[in-house]
Scaffold this active site. Sequence first.
Site, PDB file in Angstrom:
ATOM      1  N   CYS A 130      -7.037  23.258 -28.063  1.00  0.00           N
ATOM      2  CA  CYS A 130      -5.530  23.195 -27.965  1.00  0.00           C
ATOM      3  C   CYS A 130      -4.766  23.811 -26.566  1.00  0.00           C
ATOM      4  O   CYS A 130      -4.844  24.765 -26.324  1.00  0.00           O
ATOM      5  CB  CYS A 130      -5.161  24.268 -29.168  1.00  0.00           C
ATOM      6  SG  CYS A 130      -3.329  24.416 -29.394  1.00  0.00           S
ATOM      7  N   CYS A 133      -1.679  25.806 -26.902  1.00  0.00           N
ATOM      8  CA  CYS A 133      -2.126  27.118 -27.152  1.00  0.00           C
ATOM      9  C   CYS A 133      -2.585  27.595 -26.112  1.00  0.00           C
ATOM     10  O   CYS A 133      -2.410  28.931 -25.652  1.00  0.00           O
ATOM     11  CB  CYS A 133      -3.008  27.307 -28.543  1.00  0.00           C
ATOM     12  SG  CYS A 133      -2.722  26.268 -29.688  1.00  0.00           S
ATOM     13  N   ASP A 134      -3.470  27.329 -25.356  1.00  0.00           N
ATOM     14  CA  ASP A 134      -4.269  27.959 -24.300  1.00  0.00           C
ATOM     15  C   ASP A 134      -4.091  27.616 -22.753  1.00  0.00           C
ATOM     16  O   ASP A 134      -4.482  28.217 -22.045  1.00  0.00           O
ATOM     17  CB  ASP A 134      -5.759  27.892 -24.424  1.00  0.00           C
ATOM     18  CG  ASP A 134      -6.396  28.425 -25.944  1.00  0.00           C
ATOM     19  OD1 ASP A 134      -5.581  29.396 -26.502  1.00  0.00           O
ATOM     20  OD2 ASP A 134      -6.948  27.801 -26.729  1.00  0.00           O
TER      21      ASP A 134
END
Length: 306
Positions: A130, A133-134
């Site tokens: 992701c 997200c990261d």
Amino acid sequence: MYDIIIVGGGPAGLTTAIYALRAKKTVLLIERYTPGGQVAQTGKIENYPGFKSIDGIELSSIIFDQASSLGLETVYSDVLEYDILGKVKKVKTYDAIYEAKAIVLALGAVAKELNVENEKKFVGKGISYCATCDGNFFKNKKVAVVGGGNTSLEDCLYLVDIVDKIYLIHRRDEFRGDKHSLNKLFEYEKLGKIEFVLNSTVTKLLGVNYLTGVEVENKLTKDVRQIDIDGLFIAIGRRPDTNLVQNVISLDENGYIITDENMCTNIHGVYAVGDVRKKRLRQIVTACSDGAIASVDIIEYISKNF
Ligand code: NAP
């Protein structure tokens, strides 16, 4: 007993809820993480009508707020068991067993793995599924993105302003993703921000405790090349999360739920919407469409059967 239980809070599940709540049905949403599903993990969305460009997380929260303001109840939990063959549908979570007259499976799909040795070991230690997200963990670092679909292209577009350089590794030299996104990436290629590594697959993950690089094989020339990177974003598609219902619901050969045009599965009172369905086009707009269609049928189903 609720009128409807919806499992999965992506755009498909939430749209089902909005239509049902407006028809004065009681609706319980069971969601594992945060509402929004895959959309909440998408950077910019530029193909959802009404918004020229909007962050996935923002669109998700707008849709969730709309459903909540209509009276949606939400429980955050994994589902452990479905008992859905009878007239009353039962869903077991860690804390309770919920009952409803109809159930909607809006289960979405989970990221596919590369299946290269040590992949699991490096998750959270250089490997991510992701980018939104990261991505921020890789400020000014070198990363690679694997895949050739819309997710991989959009991941690159998201990461390009954060990281120092991106290697886009794809097993062919043609992309499934939109030309529009691809053309933007070609512009970044000219600036040296992105390097296309085509006809290539990741054959080895390098590093001891943390990923430090990948070995990539060119499928045409058989040349093997080492690329030093700090992060690897795997975006090679998704698989449906249908293990818990596979013994009772009709699935296609890839595990997607088969429905009719009203989103009905093979079991009365059980519906499926969004990416978990067997369908041609998996987009936010088609997920919402599924939800609206399902809701109308469910309302009729409940009035005839209860
Ligand atoms: P996808 O379209 O299925 O693309 C997966 C990509 O990964 C393909 O290019 C595939 O290569 C490659 N791949 C698959 N297995 C692989 C493996 N084992 N090793 C190396 N490469 C592998 O998946 P997606 O990009 O996640 O998109 C899923 C759906 O969501 C699509 O319908 C997409 O259009 C949609 N989506 C839409 C948007 C948007 O419209 N804004 C954004 C994101 C996703 P091949 O091409 O060679 O098969």
